[in-house]
Design an enzyme around this catalytic site. Structure first.
Site, PDB file in Angstrom:
ATOM      1  N   GLU A  32      -6.797   4.708   7.832  1.00 59.18           N
ATOM      2  CA  GLU A  32      -6.615   6.138   7.521  1.00 59.18           C
ATOM      3  C   GLU A  32      -7.858   6.708   6.847  1.00 59.18           C
ATOM      4  OE1 GLU A  32      -2.836   5.649   5.539  1.00 59.18           O
ATOM      5  OE2 GLU A  32      -1.987   5.060   7.470  1.00 59.18           O
ATOM      6  N   SER A  89       3.454  -2.018  10.318  1.00 58.08           N
ATOM      7  CA  SER A  89       4.906  -2.054  10.552  1.00 58.08           C
ATOM      8  C   SER A  89       5.547  -3.395  10.184  1.00 58.08           C
ATOM      9  CB  SER A  89       5.233  -1.673  12.001  1.00 58.08           C
ATOM     10  OG  SER A  89       4.839  -0.329  12.258  1.00 58.08           O
ATOM     11  N   GLU A 107      -5.316  -4.959  10.586  1.00 62.32           N
ATOM     12  CA  GLU A 107      -4.274  -3.958  10.805  1.00 62.32           C
ATOM     13  C   GLU A 107      -4.557  -3.201  12.103  1.00 62.32           C
ATOM     14  OE1 GLU A 107      -2.315  -2.675   6.849  1.00 62.32           O
ATOM     15  OE2 GLU A 107      -4.151  -1.526   7.074  1.00 62.32           O
ATOM     16  N   HIS A 157      -9.474   1.122   4.912  1.00 62.10           N
ATOM     17  CA  HIS A 157      -8.201   1.339   5.604  1.00 62.10           C
ATOM     18  C   HIS A 157      -8.413   2.290   6.786  1.00 62.10           C
ATOM     19  CE1 HIS A 157      -4.122   2.639   6.446  1.00 62.10           C
ATOM     20  NE2 HIS A 157      -3.736   1.518   5.868  1.00 62.10           N
ATOM     21  N   ASN A 217       0.862  -1.183   0.000  1.00 58.84           N
ATOM     22  CA  ASN A 217       0.000   0.000   0.000  1.00 58.84           C
ATOM     23  C   ASN A 217       0.900   1.234   0.000  1.00 58.84           C
ATOM     24  OD1 ASN A 217      -1.802   2.039   0.535  1.00 58.84           O
ATOM     25  ND2 ASN A 217      -2.311   1.358   2.615  1.00 58.84           N
ATOM     26  N   LYS A 234       0.172   4.299  -0.272  1.00 64.14           N
ATOM     27  CA  LYS A 234      -0.438   5.502   0.320  1.00 64.14           C
ATOM     28  C   LYS A 234      -0.175   6.708  -0.580  1.00 64.14           C
ATOM     29  CE  LYS A 234      -0.096   3.296   4.766  1.00 64.14           C
ATOM     30  NZ  LYS A 234      -0.067   3.387   6.218  1.00 64.14           N
ATOM     31  N   GLY A 262       2.424   2.385  10.746  1.00 63.19           N
ATOM     32  CA  GLY A 262       3.345   3.502  10.574  1.00 63.19           C
ATOM     33  C   GLY A 262       4.058   3.912  11.851  1.00 63.19           C
TER      34      GLY A 262
HETATM   35  P1  PGA Z   1       2.874   0.380   7.656  1.00 64.92           P
HETATM   36  O1  PGA Z   1       1.418   0.564   6.975  1.00 64.92           O
HETATM   37  O2  PGA Z   1       3.455  -0.887   7.108  1.00 64.92           O
HETATM   38  O3  PGA Z   1       3.649   1.584   7.238  1.00 64.92           O
HETATM   39  O4  PGA Z   1       2.650   0.312   9.132  1.00 64.92           O
HETATM   40  C1  PGA Z   1       0.574  -0.526   6.786  1.00 64.92           C
HETATM   41  C2  PGA Z   1      -0.741  -0.061   6.221  1.00 64.92           C
HETATM   42  O5  PGA Z   1      -1.228   1.015   6.594  1.00 64.92           O
HETATM   43  O6  PGA Z   1      -1.346  -0.759   5.384  1.00 64.92           O
END
Ligand code: PGA
Length: 251
Positions: free
Chosen positions: A98, A214, A168, A96, A9, A11, A174
């Protein structure tokens, strides 16, 4: 047998030249490699067409990061399913955290998107997960169950087979704070049991449940070795070809 799936992803990262470099880099590193999992990349909308031409002669599949639930119309700034399909998307990330927390997407909106995607042959990567406060309040299972029941409302058993669930935990996204393989496995096991109750044991056994939050080359193997963890949705570590490919090879 369910499939292992590693998805990247991107983003809000990746101008056109970066898209070309990143996908070419992944392809080079995977050349002649006998893939043990499906590989998906989810660049931003503006890079999808370019990405599609680059992945065409490879085993890499293309996903979008979001989609509106209407077919077309006066929805300034939104992207429809047919637009995504016209640039070669087979998958779309929906729900997601976010999108939920920054852009106010509710379980009801996410459900409409899932229903629409399925009706037009796009495969949803359906994200769920609890916040830190919810984990500390010991309501992780309740939160995840609500997200699943509402997100999958009116989704038939045959359509569920086209969905990838991505667990997640929001506190791990993140932040560098990855869930331990045991913490992740516990929730994945819970999700599979829930799907078994809602649909059937067979459907639950065939469902791909990715972990996200992460995931890095050095923790991927531990997570992926757990029986109910069927791949990863990778954010930060998918933006470098070598770290993304190292995670793919951990499969
Ligand atoms: P990250 O993001 O690996 O940077 O923690 C994962 C995601 O949001 O799908």
């Amino acid at each position: 047998m369910r499939k292992m799936v590693i998805a990247g992803n991107w983003k809000m990262h990746g101008e056109l030249n970066e898209t070309v470099n990143l996908i070419s880099g992944i392809k080079n590193l995977l050349e002649d490699y006998d893939l043990k999992c499906d590989v998906i990349v989810a660049p931003p909308f503006t890079s999808l067409e370019t990405a599609n031409t680059l992945v065409k002669d490879s085993q890499i599949k293309l996903s979008a990061q979001n989609m509106h639930f209407e077919d077309k119309g006066a929805f300034t700034g939104e992207i429809s399913h047919s637009m995504l399909k016209s640039v070669g998307c087979e998958y779309v990330i929906l729900g997601h955290s976010e999108r939920r927390s920054i852009f106010g997407e509710t379980d009801e909106i996410i459900n409409k998107k899932i229903i629409k995607a399925l009706s037009v042959g796009l495969n949803p990567i359906f994200c769920i997960g609890e916040t830190l406060e919810e984990r500390e309040a010991n309501i992780t299972e309740k939160v995840v169950e609500t997200q699943i029941r509402k997100g999958l409302e009116n989704v038939s058993e045959s359509d569920l087979a086209k969905i990838i669930v991505a667990y997640e935990p929001v506190w791990a996204i993140g932040t560098g704070k990855v869930a331990t393989p045991e913490q992740a496995q516990d929730v994945h096991y819970f999700i599979r049991n829930l799907i078994s109750q809602m649909y059937s044991k067979e459907t639950a056994e065939n469902l791909t449940i990715q972990y996200g939050g992460s995931v890095k080359p050095d923790n991927a193997a531990g997570l992926l070795s757990k029986p109910d963890i069927d791949g990863a949705l990778v954010g930060g570590a998918c933006l470098k070809a070598d770290s993304f490919v190292d995670i793919i090879k951990a499969c």
